[in-house]
Enzyme design. Structure first.
Site, PDB file in Angstrom:
ATOM      1  N   GLU A 124      -2.657  11.599   3.236  1.00 34.39           N
ATOM      2  CA  GLU A 124      -3.729  11.466   4.213  1.00 34.39           C
ATOM      3  C   GLU A 124      -3.668  12.666   5.148  1.00 34.39           C
ATOM      4  O   GLU A 124      -2.602  13.176   5.457  1.00 34.39           O
ATOM      5  CB  GLU A 124      -3.578  10.190   5.030  1.00 34.39           C
ATOM      6  CG  GLU A 124      -3.864   8.920   4.256  1.00 34.39           C
ATOM      7  CD  GLU A 124      -3.835   7.708   5.158  1.00 34.39           C
ATOM      8  OE1 GLU A 124      -4.914   7.136   5.399  1.00 34.39           O
ATOM      9  OE2 GLU A 124      -2.751   7.332   5.628  1.00 34.39           O
ATOM     10  N   GLU A 163       0.850  -1.183   0.000  1.00 34.33           N
ATOM     11  CA  GLU A 163       0.000   0.000   0.000  1.00 34.33           C
ATOM     12  C   GLU A 163       0.885   1.232   0.000  1.00 34.33           C
ATOM     13  O   GLU A 163       1.856   1.323   0.755  1.00 34.33           O
ATOM     14  CB  GLU A 163      -0.891  -0.010   1.239  1.00 34.33           C
ATOM     15  CG  GLU A 163      -1.767   1.219   1.379  1.00 34.33           C
ATOM     16  CD  GLU A 163      -2.693   1.113   2.595  1.00 34.33           C
ATOM     17  OE1 GLU A 163      -3.118  -0.020   2.911  1.00 34.33           O
ATOM     18  OE2 GLU A 163      -2.953   2.137   3.222  1.00 34.33           O
TER      19      GLU A 163
END
Length: 305
Positions: free
Chosen positions: A188, A183
């Site tokens: 974020e 990932e």
């Protein structure tokens, strides 16, 4: 130095998930913890301009969505899958809806993902009747990339409990599972850190609280929600480099993994989502206003130099 970083945990398929939801990808969603930068990490010692920024690249466009179209239109179904359902693993509060209810073009060249405090469909979440709706989009089965410059210009939302993300998952997740799939979290943000975004890697032996990443903070106390910013990674064999507005703040190589496997030399697909609540950001409170919007100007993937 110590830098808080997010991580992701497997997402179990919801009993209420609609038939339109894909299968393998329903395992995953954004998660929750904060972890120290591991010893030997190669976060950039100081901001500098990325040599491979879009302005200085002569590259082939592998994927692009400029989000042009009439106001209220849904995203291009030839490029994006729209997920539906909730996420018990991270204790997020939103229900991801289908169609253009929470993800639509604005007629001015932007995609707008909207989180609302509502439940028009009587959606049921892990905690009971859902309190919020939002949207999550991905390119699984439609587009993958192996290496390149992956970039999005966006204006993120603000507020306690608000959690936007732009990230990637290994396309082999259906066969190898997470975190073996790998990932790459390009951007974020959690609402209690209005001026900071995070970039993180997850893989076998460095997932969850062991995810490897760093944060980037705007100077002068500025908030990312105040304006558009460009978030990108430059991804090459054995290296991934993160930048914000062309300023590099982190580079990772296999040397950072403490002997664990580097699982980033294979196809990955893209994900855009806006979560509400969860272990890491915490739930909305009285200070959080709704609706909140993640406004995306474009998403582009280019390859070559």
């Amino acid at each position: 130095m110590t830098v808080p970083s997010p991580h992701h945990t497997p997402r179990r398929p919801s009993r209420r998930r609609r038939a339109t939801l894909y299968t393998a990808l329903s395992l995953l969603c954004c998660s929750v913890a904060m972890t120290a930068l591991p010893a030997g990490a190669s976060a950039a010692p100081g901001p500098h301009t990325a040599a491979s920024s879009t302005a200085s690249r002569t590259a082939a466009v592998a994927f692009a969505d400029e989000f042009d179209g009439p106001a209220g239109s849904a995203v291009d179904g030839g490029k994006w899958l729209t997920e539906t359902g909730d996420n018990v693993n991270n204790h997020e509060r939103q229900y991801y809806t289908a169609g253009n209810s929470n993800a639509a073009l604005d007629g001015q060249g932007n995609l707008v993902i909207t989180a609302r405090k509502e439940n028009p469909g009587n959606y049921q979440c892990w905690y009971g009747t859902c309190e919020y709706t939002s949207s999550r989009l991905n390119t699984s089965g439609k587009f993958t990339a192996t290496y390149g410059h992956v970039e999005s210009r966006m204006k993120i939302p603000r507020g306690q409990g608000i959690w936007p993300a732009f990230w990637m998952l290994g396309a082999d997740i259906g066969s190898v599972g997470w975190p073996n799939s790998g990932e790459i979290d390009i951007m974020e943000n959690v609402g209690f850190e209005p001026g900071t975004v995070h970039g993180t890697l997850h893989g076998p032996g460095y997932s969850g609280s062991g995810g490897i990443g760093a944060g980037y903070t705007l100077p002068g106390g500025a908030a990312f929600a105040d304006d558009f910013h460009t978030f990108s990674v430059d991804w090459a064999p054995d290296s991934i480099t993160w930048s914000v507005d062309g300023t590099v703040y982190q580079r990772r190589t296999p040397a950072d993994l403490n002997g664990n496997a580097w699982v980033f030399d294979k196809p990955f697909f893209l994900i855009l989502n806006l979560a509400v609540g969860g272990y890491w950001p915490g739930d909305p409170d009285g200070s959080t206003s709704f609706p909140q919007q993640l406004v995306v100007d474009y998403v582009r993937v280019t390859t070559g130099d």
